[in-house]
Design a protein around this motif. Structure first.
Motif, PDB file in Angstrom:
ATOM      1  N   LEU A 194     -74.727  14.772  25.867  1.00 53.84           N
ATOM      2  CA  LEU A 194     -74.802  13.395  26.341  1.00 53.84           C
ATOM      3  C   LEU A 194     -73.446  12.763  26.069  1.00 53.84           C
ATOM      4  CD1 LEU A 194     -77.737  14.026  24.704  1.00 53.84           C
ATOM      5  CD2 LEU A 194     -78.293  11.876  25.854  1.00 53.84           C
ATOM      6  N   LEU A 195     -73.085  11.796  26.884  1.00 55.61           N
ATOM      7  CA  LEU A 195     -71.785  11.160  26.771  1.00 55.61           C
ATOM      8  C   LEU A 195     -71.951   9.656  26.878  1.00 55.61           C
ATOM      9  CD1 LEU A 195     -68.601  11.437  26.815  1.00 55.61           C
ATOM     10  CD2 LEU A 195     -68.807  11.501  29.317  1.00 55.61           C
ATOM     11  N   ALA A 196     -71.345   8.937  25.955  1.00 57.78           N
ATOM     12  CA  ALA A 196     -71.363   7.474  26.025  1.00 57.78           C
ATOM     13  C   ALA A 196     -69.933   6.960  25.932  1.00 57.78           C
ATOM     14  CB  ALA A 196     -72.200   6.883  24.901  1.00 57.78           C
ATOM     15  N   CYS A 197     -69.561   6.099  26.864  1.00 53.81           N
ATOM     16  CA  CYS A 197     -68.226   5.510  26.871  1.00 53.81           C
ATOM     17  C   CYS A 197     -68.367   3.997  26.994  1.00 53.81           C
ATOM     18  CB  CYS A 197     -67.401   6.040  28.038  1.00 53.81           C
ATOM     19  SG  CYS A 197     -67.188   7.834  28.072  1.00 53.81           S
ATOM     20  N   GLY A 198     -67.655   3.276  26.155  1.00 54.29           N
ATOM     21  CA  GLY A 198     -67.742   1.826  26.182  1.00 54.29           C
ATOM     22  C   GLY A 198     -66.562   1.199  25.475  1.00 54.29           C
ATOM     23  N   PRO A 199     -66.652  -0.088  25.182  1.00 52.03           N
ATOM     24  CA  PRO A 199     -65.540  -0.798  24.542  1.00 52.03           C
ATOM     25  C   PRO A 199     -65.122  -0.218  23.199  1.00 52.03           C
ATOM     26  CG  PRO A 199     -67.140  -2.348  25.430  1.00 52.03           C
ATOM     27  CD  PRO A 199     -67.756  -0.995  25.546  1.00 52.03           C
ATOM     28  N   ASN A 200     -66.041   0.467  22.510  1.00 55.06           N
ATOM     29  CA  ASN A 200     -65.733   1.003  21.182  1.00 55.06           C
ATOM     30  C   ASN A 200     -65.251   2.447  21.193  1.00 55.06           C
ATOM     31  OD1 ASN A 200     -66.579  -1.389  19.738  1.00 55.06           O
ATOM     32  ND2 ASN A 200     -68.672  -0.825  20.286  1.00 55.06           N
ATOM     33  N   GLY A 201     -65.156   3.053  22.379  1.00 51.91           N
ATOM     34  CA  GLY A 201     -64.662   4.421  22.443  1.00 51.91           C
ATOM     35  C   GLY A 201     -65.547   5.318  23.279  1.00 51.91           C
ATOM     36  N   ARG A 202     -65.265   6.623  23.179  1.00 47.15           N
ATOM     37  CA  ARG A 202     -66.008   7.636  23.923  1.00 47.15           C
ATOM     38  C   ARG A 202     -66.628   8.608  22.929  1.00 47.15           C
ATOM     39  NH1 ARG A 202     -60.581   8.721  27.340  1.00 47.15           N
ATOM     40  NH2 ARG A 202     -60.693   6.936  28.774  1.00 47.15           N
ATOM     41  N   PHE A 203     -67.872   8.964  23.188  1.00 42.98           N
ATOM     42  CA  PHE A 203     -68.609   9.783  22.229  1.00 42.98           C
ATOM     43  C   PHE A 203     -69.464  10.818  22.963  1.00 42.98           C
ATOM     44  CE2 PHE A 203     -68.006   5.482  20.711  1.00 42.98           C
ATOM     45  CZ  PHE A 203     -67.392   5.684  19.479  1.00 42.98           C
ATOM     46  N   ARG A 204     -69.403  12.058  22.451  1.00 47.39           N
ATOM     47  CA  ARG A 204     -70.258  13.115  22.977  1.00 47.39           C
ATOM     48  C   ARG A 204     -71.263  13.512  21.914  1.00 47.39           C
ATOM     49  NH1 ARG A 204     -67.831  18.920  24.569  1.00 47.39           N
ATOM     50  NH2 ARG A 204     -67.416  18.894  22.325  1.00 47.39           N
ATOM     51  N   LEU A 205     -72.490  13.743  22.337  1.00 50.49           N
ATOM     52  CA  LEU A 205     -73.542  14.186  21.432  1.00 50.49           C
ATOM     53  C   LEU A 205     -74.202  15.418  22.029  1.00 50.49           C
ATOM     54  CD1 LEU A 205     -76.058  12.041  19.493  1.00 50.49           C
ATOM     55  CD2 LEU A 205     -76.909  13.936  20.876  1.00 50.49           C
ATOM     56  N   ARG A 206     -74.437  16.427  21.194  1.00 47.55           N
ATOM     57  CA  ARG A 206     -75.006  17.704  21.662  1.00 47.55           C
ATOM     58  C   ARG A 206     -76.330  17.963  20.953  1.00 47.55           C
ATOM     59  NH1 ARG A 206     -70.636  22.108  22.025  1.00 47.55           N
ATOM     60  NH2 ARG A 206     -70.342  20.983  23.996  1.00 47.55           N
ATOM     61  N   THR A 207     -77.338  18.302  21.727  1.00 44.53           N
ATOM     62  CA  THR A 207     -78.639  18.658  21.164  1.00 44.53           C
ATOM     63  C   THR A 207     -79.041  20.044  21.664  1.00 44.53           C
ATOM     64  OG1 THR A 207     -79.972  17.772  22.991  1.00 44.53           O
ATOM     65  CG2 THR A 207     -79.345  16.237  21.240  1.00 44.53           C
ATOM     66  N   PRO A 208     -79.912  20.727  20.930  1.00 40.53           N
ATOM     67  CA  PRO A 208     -80.427  22.007  21.431  1.00 40.53           C
ATOM     68  C   PRO A 208     -81.210  21.778  22.725  1.00 40.53           C
ATOM     69  CG  PRO A 208     -80.886  21.750  19.090  1.00 40.53           C
ATOM     70  CD  PRO A 208     -80.405  20.418  19.579  1.00 40.53           C
ATOM     71  N   LYS A 209     -81.160  22.770  23.617  1.00 40.06           N
ATOM     72  CA  LYS A 209     -81.927  22.685  24.852  1.00 40.06           C
ATOM     73  C   LYS A 209     -83.359  23.153  24.565  1.00 40.06           C
ATOM     74  CE  LYS A 209     -79.991  24.056  28.654  1.00 40.06           C
ATOM     75  NZ  LYS A 209     -79.443  24.951  29.720  1.00 40.06           N
ATOM     76  N   LEU A 210     -84.301  22.334  24.941  1.00 41.22           N
ATOM     77  CA  LEU A 210     -85.706  22.669  24.744  1.00 41.22           C
ATOM     78  C   LEU A 210     -86.279  23.307  26.010  1.00 41.22           C
ATOM     79  CD1 LEU A 210     -86.758  19.360  22.957  1.00 41.22           C
ATOM     80  CD2 LEU A 210     -86.516  21.614  21.885  1.00 41.22           C
ATOM     81  N   GLY A 211     -87.355  24.030  25.860  1.00 45.06           N
ATOM     82  CA  GLY A 211     -87.957  24.718  26.991  1.00 45.06           C
ATOM     83  C   GLY A 211     -89.044  23.922  27.668  1.00 45.06           C
TER      84      GLY A 211
END
Length: 283
Positions: A194-211
């Motif tokens: 997941l990726l979030a970009c805004g006034p405070n910066g850019r951030f990527r978050l990774r989670t395990p893929k569920l079935g």
């Protein structure tokens, strides 16, 4: 917060408002829900009963709220699936009325258009309305990767591509963009980004893929990201809490083998996620 949520509704299961309203309420927010459709169940089943409402009905309901003198206490508007362009127009009119009553109110648009593998699944005219009118009017948008590619007119294969696409969309209006179901060349096969970009910066978050493959998770994460971002002003915190909550919700759903997400049974995940994922800042 007081949130005006204008989305679809199903009597059985959890998509649209039936997926978004309860998580926000569970976090202590008041939700004023307007439904754009009323279906027996989500369309993923292939058959359903019900009807799509029209723009004038949305306008009438907002007018009734205005008559109560409460629009000035509305802190934000959340929209999702739009059954027709005239409903979209009515939603933007509602946003304008709320902003006129409360200049600090935010608009979060979940630009429901389609998905990878399915393509565009909304009615004709909706994708263009989202791109040309709804998204530029929004403060926050929460597209998936397919929708981000459509909105930006760019193909995404790398993280840099995704950031460039987000910034192209941000240049047209939204201050904050949160991208779900992101898969780039450096995303492991057993994970989702997941990726979030805004006034405070850019951030990527990774989670395990569920079935598990269920409808409504996107509606839930859009609502959760919106209220966390609006309440905290911190995109990284909002991304962490929203993604962690929805991961826990989907994990519980997978363990139960349920065809519908367990919005009620797994409600503790909204308040205290069983596993917290921490985003990383990116350039």
């Amino acid at each position: 917060m007081n949130v005006l949520s204008i989305q679809s509704w199903v009597s059985y299961g959890h998509v649209g408002n039936a997926s978004a309203v309860f998580p926000m309420q569970r976090l202590g927010h008041e939700v004023w829900a307007i439904h754009t459709v009323q279906f027996s169940n989500h369309t993923g089943y292939g058959a359903w009963k019900g009807r799509v409402y029209d723009g004038p009905m949305i306008e009438e309901l907002v007018e009734g709220m205005a008559d109560r003198g409460v629009l000035g206490r509305c802190d934000g508007v959340l929209s999702g699936y739009m059954g027709s362009p005239d409903i979209g127009t009515a939603i933007l009119q509602a946003v304008s009325r709320v902003r006129a009553a409360n200049s600090a109110a935010l608009y979060c648009c979940d630009p429901v258009i389609g998905d990878v593998g399915r393509g565009i699944f909304v009615r004709p005219g909706i994708p263009e309305f989202m791109r040309d009118q709804a998204v530029p009017a929004a403060d926050i948008i929460t597209p998936n990767q397919f929708e981000l590619e459509y909105l930006s007119g760019r193909t995404i294969t790398t993280l840099a591509d995704a950031v460039a696409a987000v910034e192209a969309v941000r240049a047209r209006g939204p201050r904050t963009v949160m991208v779900t179901s992101l898969i780039t060349e450096d995303t492991p096969a057993d994970a989702l980004d997941l990726l979030a970009c805004g006034p405070n910066g850019r951030f990527r978050l990774r989670t395990p893929k569920l079935g598990v493959s269920v409808n409504g998770a996107g509606d839930a994460i859009a609502a959760l990201f919106f209220v966390h971002a609006a309440a905290s002003g911190d995109e990284a915190f909002a991304l962490s809490r929203a993604a962690s909550s929805v991961f826990g919700l989907l994990r519980r759903t997978e363990e139960a083998g349920s065809r519908e997400i367990l919005t009620v049974a797994a409600q503790d995940e909204f308040v205290a996620p069983s596993r917290i994922f921490t985003p990383e800042a990116i350039a």
